[in-house]
Design a protein around this motif. Structure first.
Motif, PDB file in Angstrom:
ATOM      1  N   UNK A 111       0.841  -1.208   0.000  1.00  0.00           N
ATOM      2  CA  UNK A 111       0.000   0.000   0.000  1.00  0.00           C
ATOM      3  C   UNK A 111       0.873   1.253   0.000  1.00  0.00           C
ATOM      4  N   UNK A 112       1.721   1.390  -1.012  1.00  0.00           N
ATOM      5  CA  UNK A 112       2.656   2.513  -1.059  1.00  0.00           C
ATOM      6  C   UNK A 112       1.946   3.855  -1.116  1.00  0.00           C
ATOM      7  N   UNK A 113       0.833   3.931  -1.844  1.00  0.00           N
ATOM      8  CA  UNK A 113       0.101   5.190  -1.953  1.00  0.00           C
ATOM      9  C   UNK A 113      -0.457   5.609  -0.597  1.00  0.00           C
ATOM     10  N   UNK A 114      -0.950   4.650   0.156  1.00  0.00           N
ATOM     11  CA  UNK A 114      -1.489   4.925   1.491  1.00  0.00           C
ATOM     12  C   UNK A 114      -0.382   5.429   2.415  1.00  0.00           C
ATOM     13  N   UNK A 115       0.776   4.795   2.346  1.00  0.00           N
ATOM     14  CA  UNK A 115       1.921   5.230   3.159  1.00  0.00           C
ATOM     15  C   UNK A 115       2.310   6.661   2.797  1.00  0.00           C
ATOM     16  N   UNK A 116       2.319   6.976   1.517  1.00  0.00           N
ATOM     17  CA  UNK A 116       2.652   8.328   1.061  1.00  0.00           C
ATOM     18  C   UNK A 116       1.616   9.335   1.559  1.00  0.00           C
ATOM     19  N   UNK A 117       0.360   8.972   1.488  1.00  0.00           N
ATOM     20  CA  UNK A 117      -0.720   9.853   1.931  1.00  0.00           C
ATOM     21  C   UNK A 117      -0.540  10.274   3.387  1.00  0.00           C
ATOM     22  N   UNK A 118      -0.073   9.351   4.233  1.00  0.00           N
ATOM     23  CA  UNK A 118       0.082   9.647   5.660  1.00  0.00           C
ATOM     24  C   UNK A 118       1.514  10.018   6.037  1.00  0.00           C
ATOM     25  N   UNK A 119       2.349  10.293   5.036  1.00  0.00           N
ATOM     26  CA  UNK A 119       3.700  10.786   5.295  1.00  0.00           C
ATOM     27  C   UNK A 119       4.605   9.780   5.979  1.00  0.00           C
ATOM     28  N   UNK A 120       4.398   8.502   5.690  1.00  0.00           N
ATOM     29  CA  UNK A 120       5.229   7.463   6.291  1.00  0.00           C
ATOM     30  C   UNK A 120       6.555   7.418   5.542  1.00  0.00           C
ATOM     31  N   UNK A 121       7.639   7.737   6.262  1.00  0.00           N
ATOM     32  CA  UNK A 121       8.968   7.730   5.647  1.00  0.00           C
ATOM     33  C   UNK A 121       9.848   6.645   6.217  1.00  0.00           C
ATOM     34  N   UNK A 122       9.462   6.131   7.374  1.00  0.00           N
ATOM     35  CA  UNK A 122      10.202   5.046   8.010  1.00  0.00           C
ATOM     36  C   UNK A 122       9.217   4.136   8.710  1.00  0.00           C
ATOM     37  N   UNK A 123       9.619   2.889   8.903  1.00  0.00           N
ATOM     38  CA  UNK A 123       8.738   1.953   9.595  1.00  0.00           C
ATOM     39  C   UNK A 123       9.454   1.397  10.817  1.00  0.00           C
ATOM     40  N   UNK A 124       8.703   1.082  11.866  1.00  0.00           N
ATOM     41  CA  UNK A 124       7.257   1.241  11.936  1.00  0.00           C
ATOM     42  C   UNK A 124       6.845   2.694  12.196  1.00  0.00           C
ATOM     43  N   UNK A 125       5.716   3.055  11.620  1.00  0.00           N
ATOM     44  CA  UNK A 125       5.074   4.332  11.920  1.00  0.00           C
ATOM     45  C   UNK A 125       3.670   4.009  12.399  1.00  0.00           C
ATOM     46  N   UNK A 126       3.290   4.609  13.513  1.00  0.00           N
ATOM     47  CA  UNK A 126       1.955   4.391  14.067  1.00  0.00           C
ATOM     48  C   UNK A 126       1.167   5.683  13.966  1.00  0.00           C
ATOM     49  N   UNK A 127      -0.010   5.589  13.343  1.00  0.00           N
ATOM     50  CA  UNK A 127      -0.887   6.747  13.212  1.00  0.00           C
ATOM     51  C   UNK A 127      -2.151   6.441  14.006  1.00  0.00           C
ATOM     52  N   UNK A 128      -2.476   7.333  14.933  1.00  0.00           N
ATOM     53  CA  UNK A 128      -3.670   7.161  15.757  1.00  0.00           C
ATOM     54  C   UNK A 128      -4.764   8.072  15.227  1.00  0.00           C
TER      55      UNK A 128
END
Length: 119
Positions: free
Chosen positions: A74-91
């Motif tokens: 889900x690369x587009x989803x990761x880009x949408x939420x500004x995920x640049x490194x993992x793990x990233x947790x969005x609440x």
């Protein structure tokens, strides 16, 4: 809902992480539950693997719903939420993004993060 048969807590939240398949799926989960902790992860990521049992415990023992997003699928989803490194947790709280934390988090840290929005 598009999840398999998932057991729920007394407050109606799933006791197991929900695997997200795209933006519409994430929107549905965020819309259906008050507090959603979304774990953006990758199978090749060591810290993500260390976080896995923690998020499973959080799903089973708290009033938050846990969603998991494989950033490779889900690369587009990761880009949408500004995920640049993992793990990233969005609440998400009440349908809106409320917090974002990057890196391995302990169970206590995640519980207190969730408690800010579930009490």
């Amino acid at each position: 809902m598009t999840t398999d048969t998932v057991s729920e807590t007394s407050t109606g939240t799933p006791t197991e992480p929900i695997h997200i398949t795209g933006q519409a799926n994430l929107d549905e989960v965020v819309g259906d539950y008050d507090v959603v902790l979304t774990d953006f992860y990758a199978d090749w990521c060591g810290p993500c693997q260390m976080l896995e049992p923690i998020v499973e415990t959080i799903a089973a023992e708290t009033d938050a719903t846990v969603a998991k997003v494989d950033i490779d699928a889900n690369q587009q989803l990761a880009t949408t939420y500004g995920v640049r490194g993992v793990p990233t947790l969005v609440l998400f709280a009440n349908g809106e993004q409320a917090e974002k934390v990057v890196g391995l988090q302990g169970e206590d840290q995640l519980r207190s993060l969730i408690e800010r929005y579930t009490e």
